[in-house]
Design a protein around this motif. Structure first.
Motif, PDB file in Angstrom:
ATOM      1  N   LYS A  70      58.060 -71.984  60.103  1.00 51.48           N
ATOM      2  CA  LYS A  70      57.273 -70.828  59.711  1.00 51.48           C
ATOM      3  C   LYS A  70      57.842 -69.596  60.408  1.00 51.48           C
ATOM      4  CE  LYS A  70      53.555 -71.404  63.089  1.00 51.48           C
ATOM      5  NZ  LYS A  70      52.120 -71.542  63.292  1.00 51.48           N
ATOM      6  N   VAL A  71      57.760 -68.495  59.714  1.00 55.03           N
ATOM      7  CA  VAL A  71      58.246 -67.229  60.262  1.00 55.03           C
ATOM      8  C   VAL A  71      57.104 -66.226  60.155  1.00 55.03           C
ATOM      9  CG1 VAL A  71      59.980 -65.416  60.103  1.00 55.03           C
ATOM     10  CG2 VAL A  71      60.596 -67.736  59.470  1.00 55.03           C
ATOM     11  N   ASN A  72      56.665 -65.722  61.300  1.00 53.96           N
ATOM     12  CA  ASN A  72      55.608 -64.705  61.303  1.00 53.96           C
ATOM     13  C   ASN A  72      56.227 -63.343  61.592  1.00 53.96           C
ATOM     14  OD1 ASN A  72      53.738 -66.759  60.933  1.00 53.96           O
ATOM     15  ND2 ASN A  72      53.369 -66.992  63.128  1.00 53.96           N
ATOM     16  N   ILE A  73      55.836 -62.386  60.816  1.00 56.51           N
ATOM     17  CA  ILE A  73      56.449 -61.062  60.935  1.00 56.51           C
ATOM     18  C   ILE A  73      55.364 -59.984  60.867  1.00 56.51           C
ATOM     19  CG2 ILE A  73      58.259 -59.522  60.007  1.00 56.51           C
ATOM     20  CD1 ILE A  73      58.496 -62.513  58.234  1.00 56.51           C
ATOM     21  N   VAL A  74      55.534 -58.941  61.673  1.00 59.87           N
ATOM     22  CA  VAL A  74      54.682 -57.754  61.542  1.00 59.87           C
ATOM     23  C   VAL A  74      55.583 -56.603  61.093  1.00 59.87           C
ATOM     24  CG1 VAL A  74      53.233 -56.071  62.729  1.00 59.87           C
ATOM     25  CG2 VAL A  74      52.983 -58.497  63.257  1.00 59.87           C
ATOM     26  N   ALA A  75      55.261 -56.047  59.954  1.00 63.86           N
ATOM     27  CA  ALA A  75      56.043 -54.917  59.448  1.00 63.86           C
ATOM     28  C   ALA A  75      55.358 -53.626  59.850  1.00 63.86           C
ATOM     29  CB  ALA A  75      56.159 -55.000  57.931  1.00 63.86           C
ATOM     30  N   SER A  76      56.162 -52.651  60.253  1.00 59.75           N
ATOM     31  CA  SER A  76      55.626 -51.325  60.557  1.00 59.75           C
ATOM     32  C   SER A  76      56.734 -50.324  60.260  1.00 59.75           C
ATOM     33  CB  SER A  76      55.194 -51.245  62.018  1.00 59.75           C
ATOM     34  OG  SER A  76      56.281 -51.519  62.863  1.00 59.75           O
ATOM     35  N   ALA A  77      56.382 -49.071  60.155  1.00 61.90           N
ATOM     36  CA  ALA A  77      57.399 -48.059  59.872  1.00 61.90           C
ATOM     37  C   ALA A  77      58.231 -47.853  61.147  1.00 61.90           C
ATOM     38  CB  ALA A  77      56.744 -46.754  59.445  1.00 61.90           C
ATOM     39  N   PHE A  78      59.491 -48.158  61.210  1.00 59.89           N
ATOM     40  CA  PHE A  78      60.343 -48.732  60.180  1.00 59.89           C
ATOM     41  C   PHE A  78      61.037 -49.941  60.780  1.00 59.89           C
ATOM     42  CE2 PHE A  78      59.924 -44.155  59.577  1.00 59.89           C
ATOM     43  CZ  PHE A  78      59.372 -44.140  58.305  1.00 59.89           C
ATOM     44  N   ASN A  79      60.294 -51.013  60.899  1.00 57.95           N
ATOM     45  CA  ASN A  79      60.815 -52.178  61.598  1.00 57.95           C
ATOM     46  C   ASN A  79      60.110 -53.455  61.138  1.00 57.95           C
ATOM     47  OD1 ASN A  79      62.260 -53.556  63.746  1.00 57.95           O
ATOM     48  ND2 ASN A  79      60.303 -53.657  64.827  1.00 57.95           N
ATOM     49  N   TYR A  80      60.866 -54.565  61.165  1.00 58.53           N
ATOM     50  CA  TYR A  80      60.256 -55.879  61.022  1.00 58.53           C
ATOM     51  C   TYR A  80      60.238 -56.510  62.407  1.00 58.53           C
ATOM     52  CZ  TYR A  80      61.052 -55.683  55.963  1.00 58.53           C
ATOM     53  OH  TYR A  80      61.053 -55.335  54.646  1.00 58.53           O
ATOM     54  N   ASP A  81      59.073 -56.862  62.887  1.00 57.91           N
ATOM     55  CA  ASP A  81      58.973 -57.466  64.218  1.00 57.91           C
ATOM     56  C   ASP A  81      59.022 -58.982  64.094  1.00 57.91           C
ATOM     57  OD1 ASP A  81      58.529 -58.092  66.824  1.00 57.91           O
ATOM     58  OD2 ASP A  81      56.741 -56.838  67.069  1.00 57.91           O
ATOM     59  N   PHE A  82      60.197 -59.559  64.475  1.00 55.54           N
ATOM     60  CA  PHE A  82      60.379 -61.008  64.462  1.00 55.54           C
ATOM     61  C   PHE A  82      60.222 -61.587  65.865  1.00 55.54           C
ATOM     62  CE2 PHE A  82      63.066 -59.501  60.924  1.00 55.54           C
ATOM     63  CZ  PHE A  82      62.648 -60.304  59.897  1.00 55.54           C
ATOM     64  N   GLY A  83      59.623 -60.822  66.766  1.00 55.98           N
ATOM     65  CA  GLY A  83      59.490 -61.275  68.143  1.00 55.98           C
ATOM     66  C   GLY A  83      60.738 -61.000  68.949  1.00 55.98           C
ATOM     67  N   VAL A  84      60.795 -61.589  70.143  1.00 52.12           N
ATOM     68  CA  VAL A  84      61.953 -61.360  71.022  1.00 52.12           C
ATOM     69  C   VAL A  84      62.612 -62.688  71.375  1.00 52.12           C
ATOM     70  CG1 VAL A  84      61.215 -59.162  72.032  1.00 52.12           C
ATOM     71  CG2 VAL A  84      60.395 -61.304  73.024  1.00 52.12           C
ATOM     72  N   ASP A  85      63.899 -62.614  71.701  1.00 56.48           N
ATOM     73  CA  ASP A  85      64.616 -63.836  72.098  1.00 56.48           C
ATOM     74  C   ASP A  85      64.484 -64.069  73.603  1.00 56.48           C
ATOM     75  OD1 ASP A  85      66.312 -61.991  73.220  1.00 56.48           O
ATOM     76  OD2 ASP A  85      67.939 -62.278  71.781  1.00 56.48           O
ATOM     77  N   LYS A  86      65.285 -65.022  74.129  1.00 58.12           N
ATOM     78  CA  LYS A  86      65.189 -65.379  75.553  1.00 58.12           C
ATOM     79  C   LYS A  86      65.471 -64.192  76.474  1.00 58.12           C
ATOM     80  CE  LYS A  86      67.498 -69.128  74.337  1.00 58.12           C
ATOM     81  NZ  LYS A  86      68.732 -69.885  74.437  1.00 58.12           N
ATOM     82  N   ASP A  87      66.362 -63.313  76.018  1.00 53.98           N
ATOM     83  CA  ASP A  87      66.727 -62.146  76.838  1.00 53.98           C
ATOM     84  C   ASP A  87      65.832 -60.941  76.564  1.00 53.98           C
ATOM     85  OD1 ASP A  87      68.890 -63.781  77.589  1.00 53.98           O
ATOM     86  OD2 ASP A  87      70.072 -63.066  75.880  1.00 53.98           O
ATOM     87  N   GLU A  88      64.688 -61.195  75.949  1.00 52.02           N
ATOM     88  CA  GLU A  88      63.715 -60.130  75.646  1.00 52.02           C
ATOM     89  C   GLU A  88      64.254 -59.107  74.655  1.00 52.02           C
ATOM     90  OE1 GLU A  88      60.351 -59.909  76.944  1.00 52.02           O
ATOM     91  OE2 GLU A  88      60.886 -61.991  77.355  1.00 52.02           O
ATOM     92  N   LYS A  89      65.300 -59.485  73.910  1.00 48.39           N
ATOM     93  CA  LYS A  89      65.853 -58.570  72.898  1.00 48.39           C
ATOM     94  C   LYS A  89      65.181 -58.854  71.555  1.00 48.39           C
ATOM     95  CE  LYS A  89      70.471 -57.390  74.494  1.00 48.39           C
ATOM     96  NZ  LYS A  89      71.875 -57.827  74.487  1.00 48.39           N
ATOM     97  N   PRO A  90      64.928 -57.824  70.750  1.00 46.90           N
ATOM     98  CA  PRO A  90      64.279 -58.084  69.456  1.00 46.90           C
ATOM     99  C   PRO A  90      65.138 -58.952  68.531  1.00 46.90           C
ATOM    100  CG  PRO A  90      64.925 -55.773  69.644  1.00 46.90           C
ATOM    101  CD  PRO A  90      65.133 -56.387  70.992  1.00 46.90           C
TER     102      PRO A  90
END
Lengths: 166, 47
Positions: A70-90
């Motif tokens: 499953k993939v949860n995403i929050v869309a906002s102007a102007f970005n898709y938020d797929f969370g962050v990886d291990k290094d806290e990078k989007p």
């Protein structure tokens, strides 16, 4: 009433086409369970984090079972938020194996956005106040670009991501 | 002033015209529509 022979052929053709189209739609709706991607669930657009799917730690890709993701995403102007990886990078790329079933769940914080994984059937409207879902089987290998296909403002073209099927 | 022309001829029954060309064109159109529909459906299924 007199009908010309050709008229009869054409009417039969038209009605047969209509019946075939309706049968195909019926098959998709009742057998395959196809339904509209949004308007089934609502959410408070000003507090999307309150919903379990959109808590910051639940965003992005999660394996729920063997071959099921499953993939949860929050869309906002102007970005898709797929969370962050291990290094806290989007996260900007979702990687799934070929043949896996992926359920995309997405909502918007502000305005209407689009969510299309170009080259696949994943294509949804993302409306504030609604949760959109689409489950797809990733049949084909490759890289598929995620694009916003509803004009959402000045940075519309900057909303993108990638799905990699390996 | 215009003179009204009154014809005292008996109206002849309409001759049926040849509709073969019309039929062929309308069938071509029909197959194009069905073809386009199934083309889009095939795209949906294959992706």
């Amino acid at each position: 009433m007199h009908l010309h022979k050709y008229e009869k052929v054409w009417l039969t053709f038209g009605m047969a086409s209509l019946i075939i189209f309706l049968l195909v739609i019926g098959f998709a709706a009742f057998w395959k369970g196809t339904h509209p991607q949004s308007h089934l669930e609502t959410i408070d657009q000003n507090n999307v984090e309150a919903h379990d799917s959109f808590k910051p730690e639940n965003l992005g890709l999660t394996e729920v079972a063997d071959g099921k993701y499953k993939v949860n995403i929050v869309a906002s102007a102007f970005n898709y938020d797929f969370g962050v990886d291990k290094d806290e990078k989007p996260v900007k790329t979702i990687r799934v194996p070929q043949g896996s079933t992926v359920l995309f769940t997405i909502t918007s914080k502000d305005v209407v956005h689009g969510f299309q994984v170009a080259g696949t059937n994943v294509n949804m409207m993302v409306e504030p106040g609604h949760i959109s879902r689409y489950e797809a089987v990733m049949k084909n290998k490759g890289e598929f670009t995620i694009v916003c296909n509803e004009y959402c403002g000045i940075g519309h073209h900057q909303m993108f991501g990638k799905v990699e099927v390996y | 002033m215009t003179k009204k022309h009154v014809s005292n001829k008996v109206p002849t029954p309409e001759v049926s015209s040849n509709l073969k060309g019309t039929f062929i064109m309308v069938m071509i159109l029909g197959f194009l529509m069905v073809g386009a529909w199934f083309g889009a459906y095939w795209l949906f299924i294959s992706r």
